[in-house]
Design an enzyme around this catalytic site. Structure first.
Site, mmCIF file in Angstrom:
data_model
loop_
_atom_site.group_PDB
_atom_site.id
_atom_site.type_symbol
_atom_site.label_atom_id
_atom_site.label_comp_id
_atom_site.label_asym_id
_atom_site.label_seq_id
_atom_site.Cartn_x
_atom_site.Cartn_y
_atom_site.Cartn_z
ATOM 1 N N GLU B 16 19.935 40.833 19.211
ATOM 2 C CA GLU B 16 21.298 40.280 19.286
ATOM 3 C C GLU B 16 21.364 38.934 20.004
ATOM 4 O O GLU B 16 22.198 38.099 19.670
ATOM 5 C CB GLU B 16 22.240 41.298 19.944
ATOM 6 C CG GLU B 16 22.688 42.428 19.017
ATOM 7 C CD GLU B 16 21.682 43.563 18.915
ATOM 8 O OE1 GLU B 16 20.632 43.481 19.581
ATOM 9 O OE2 GLU B 16 21.946 44.527 18.173
ATOM 10 N N HIS B 86 27.849 54.319 20.950
ATOM 11 C CA HIS B 86 28.292 53.807 19.655
ATOM 12 C C HIS B 86 29.782 54.085 19.437
ATOM 13 O O HIS B 86 30.242 54.131 18.311
ATOM 14 C CB HIS B 86 27.518 54.455 18.508
ATOM 15 C CG HIS B 86 26.102 53.985 18.365
ATOM 16 N ND1 HIS B 86 25.137 54.253 19.288
ATOM 17 C CD2 HIS B 86 25.493 53.260 17.387
ATOM 18 C CE1 HIS B 86 23.981 53.734 18.889
ATOM 19 N NE2 HIS B 86 24.170 53.115 17.736
#
Lengths: 408, 282
Positions: B16, B86
């Protein structure tokens, strides 16, 4: 001497070496002026000196133009000077002045000057490398021949962002040069204390591209080494990692020489300092006379003095700039004009804000009253959470009292 | 998309920082990249690139450079079974970094309209996309260059007794709560913020001026959430016009649990929202 003259036993033409020295002299004068200003108290800012690393950007300068991008770090004033950031704007920026290249809002650790190709300066170790990839990606997708050089220290090789960036640059074959200025010291930690790697250049092989180790204190060897590196990257053959071996003569931050070297090591490091060494080389090889060198040095000094005077005359950036440049439109700031005027428009100006009183605020729903007396058992008390029964749930009190009730 | 657009659609390593950094760098020189962070929980691994670089670069450069990039990210909560890493809502974290613009659509049409506005905006934008809404809603979206301006909230249901100020997948829950409340004679207005930064205080205050009561509802943790900020502003701006103190309702102060029973209970839903409204209008 003419540009095409190649001095005997020196693999560089005279004009180029002279130009490299001119840049080194400018960098050195900037370094001296900053240290003098900080020592005298005339300047007040944080400085991460690059003393000893002058040859690296000075040797690269003749190989690139303002079309090529550069990213550097807080210890990067030498990179800025050689890249062509105007010294007036540079000093004004370091002093937090209106006429700084970034209006005094970035300061010495955050110089950006797109006109010269100096695109971003980060004060977060290693964080410039992923961004350099983006600059290189833009060049590649646009079919431009520009290269991006991202500077960082040896200390940055330990951080995750550099690994991520090198991996991506390799797989996307980006026209980026990872220029590790190995000054032997990660802030206050020596290399053997922070890595078991024997060198940094060899790491590039792990990402599928070339790594080269060059003497960053030898302007001739470094310039020639960088020429092949830049040519290769410009040709579209993907990234190259360069380990430029040098020595940080200064402290991590502040003025004066490093106190991390022994007396002998510091003496040896000073003896290898590229600024006097290159000057001596030019003289010794008959490329420049003492007069010519003195001329280069005094021109650099005059340029720096003029820049310092300009910076000190410029006004300190004022509060009218506070909310500008957060967004393109300052009205996007929630504490900016829009929210404030919205609040003022709706606030009843005649009545002062009052605290609810105890008379009618038995419950938090029944909180409005007309009394001006400040409530002793105020809304906040009545609205405060019931004490949780167990220690475990007590720890979660920030969510408020009836949290448990509410969420059922 | 890659078949159609070639190198403009790029597979990336699972990295990322590299993704956001590449987007930031490309944006610095005038490209308009759209970077994807699969789940909004993962901003943690690239927060430095977002908060120290993309967000601050315009300011630090005194406007000499800008970062017109867009980040798309999924908020996974409300479905259950994803676990704590998540499922959380990270918008409040990101709202703390001046320089970022944040949108959180609640319909496919708005997702398109806001995304296009983000792409053509001059500042770094983050679009939160609810996974729950992705599964729960389906509609045809306008073709072509369809944009919804940033910073404009929308009344999704008119009402006169209380303003439910919300965004993202909580819009659905607020609309359901309003439906339930209507049966009891409580008329709730539902204001969908759509853009969290810049925030549309004009429409927020206009709605509360009409109803006199406000509850800000979000899936993010209630403590230090956007709801607390909006409720404070409402209380400051129109103290004497309120029939009850403006309040906020968000998730309990805990990571999102794997147990569907706990997850359902810890995040506002139609039933718990309606219950809070009943307290407010009592």
């Amino acid at each position: 001497m003419g540009a095409d003259v190649m001095p005997k036993d020196l693999d560089i033409d005279s004009a180029t070496l002279k130009e490299i020295y001119r840049q080194m002299s400018r960098i050195h004068e900037v370094d001296k002026a900053i240290q003098a200003g900080l020592s005298s108290g005339k300047f007040q800012f944080t400085y991460w000196p690059m003393t000893g690393q002058e040859a690296i950007p000075a040797s690269i300068a003749p190989l690139i133009t303002s079309e090529d991008y550069m990213v550097t770090i807080y210890r990067g004033i030498h990179d800025q000077v050689a890249k062509g950031v105007p010294l007036k704007g540079l000093f004004a920026e370091a002093l937090g002045r209106e006429n700084g290249v970034n209006k005094g809002k970035g300061g010495s650790p955050h110089i950006s000057d797109p006109a010269s190709g100096s695109m971003l300066t980060t004060a977060i170790v290693g964080a410039g490398t992923p961004i350099a990839n983006g600059l290189a990606l833009a060049s590649k997708m646009r079919g431009s021949k520009a290269v991006t050089i991202v500077n960082f220290g040896d200390g940055a090789t330990s951080i995750g962002a550099v690994h991520e960036a090198m991996n991506l640059a390799g797989v996307w074959k980006l026209p980026v040069i990872f220029l590790c200025q190995n000054n032997q010291m990660g802030e206050y930690t020596t290399i053997p204390e922070y890595t078991a790697s024997k060198d940094f250049a060899s790491r590039a092989a792990g990402y599928g591209f070339k790594g080269v180790k060059l003497d960053g204190n030898d302007p001739v060897a470094f310039h020639n080494g960088m020429k092949s590196v830049i040519d290769e990257v410009r040709a579209g053959n993907g990234p190259i990692f360069v380990e430029a071996v040098t020595m940080r003569l200064g402290l991590h931050a502040g003025v004066g020489f490093t106190n991390h070297l022994s007396k002998e090591d510091l003496a040896a490091a000073k003896a290898a300092w590229p600024v006097p060494c290159t000057r001596a080389l030019l003289l010794e090889r008959g490329i420049c006379t003492e007069e010519e060198l003195a001329g280069i040095d005094s021109a650099a000094k005059a340029e720096v003095q003029e820049a310092v005077a300009f910076a000190l005359e410029s006004a300190i950036t004022g509060t009218d700039e506070m909310l500008l440049d957060v967004y393109g439109d300052p009205r996007s700031c929630p504490n900016g004009a829009s929210a404030r005027s919205a609040r003022q428009k709706r606030r009843t100006p005649a009545k002062p804000a009052r605290w609810p009183c105890s008379r009618r605020c038995r419950t938090r729903r029944n909180w409005r009253c007309n009394s001006m007396t400040r409530c002793s058992s105020s809304v906040r008390t009545s609205a405060s959470p019931p004490v949780a029964s167990s220690n475990a749930s007590r720890a979660c009190r920030p969510n408020g009292a009836n949290a448990s009730a509410r969420h059922q | 998309m890659q078949t159609k657009w070639g190198e403009r659609i790029r597979p990336t390593p699972i990295a990322e920082q590299a993704i956001i950094g590449a987007a930031t760098g490309a944006a610095l020189v005038g490209m308009r990249p759209v970077a994807e962070i699969m789940f909004c929980d993962f901003v943690g691994v690239c927060l430095d690139q977002i908060m120290n670089h993309a967000a601050k670069q315009r300011y630090m450069s005194g406007g000499a450079t800008t970062v017109p990039m867009t980040i798309r990210t999924i908020a996974g909560g409300g479905i259950g079974g994803f676990g704590a890493q998540h499922s959380q809502s990270t918008e409040a974290t990101l709202l703390h970094y001046p320089g970022l613009k944040i949108v959180y659509p609640s319909t496919p049409t708005e997702a398109k309209g806001l995304l296009l506005s983000c792409i053509f905006d001059e500042d770094p934008c983050i679009q939160f996309e609810s996974m729950m809404l992705t599964y729960a809603t389906r509609e045809e979206v306008p073709l072509g260059d369809y944009r919804i301006p940033l910073g404009v909230a929308k009344v999704k249901r008119e009402g006169s007794d209380v303003s439910l100020i919300t965004y993202g997948w909580q819009v659905m829950h607020c609309l359901a709560a309003a439906e339930e409340l209507a049966k009891e004679g409580i008329s709730a207005e539902v204001l969908d913020l759509r853009t969290l930064m810049p925030l549309d205080y004009d429409r927020i205050l206009t709605s509360v001026e009409k109803t006199g009561r406000a509850l800000v509802v979000h899936a993010a943790t209630e403590f230090c959430g956007l709801g607390a900020e909006i409720a404070s502003t409402i209380n400051e701006a129109m103290f004497h016009k309120l029939k009850a103190p403006a309040s906020r309702f968000g998730a309990a102060y805990a990571p999102i649990a794997y147990s569907k029973t706990i997850e359902t209970a810890q995040i506002p839903h139609a039933g718990s929202i309606a219950a809070r409204v009943r307290e407010l209008v009592k």
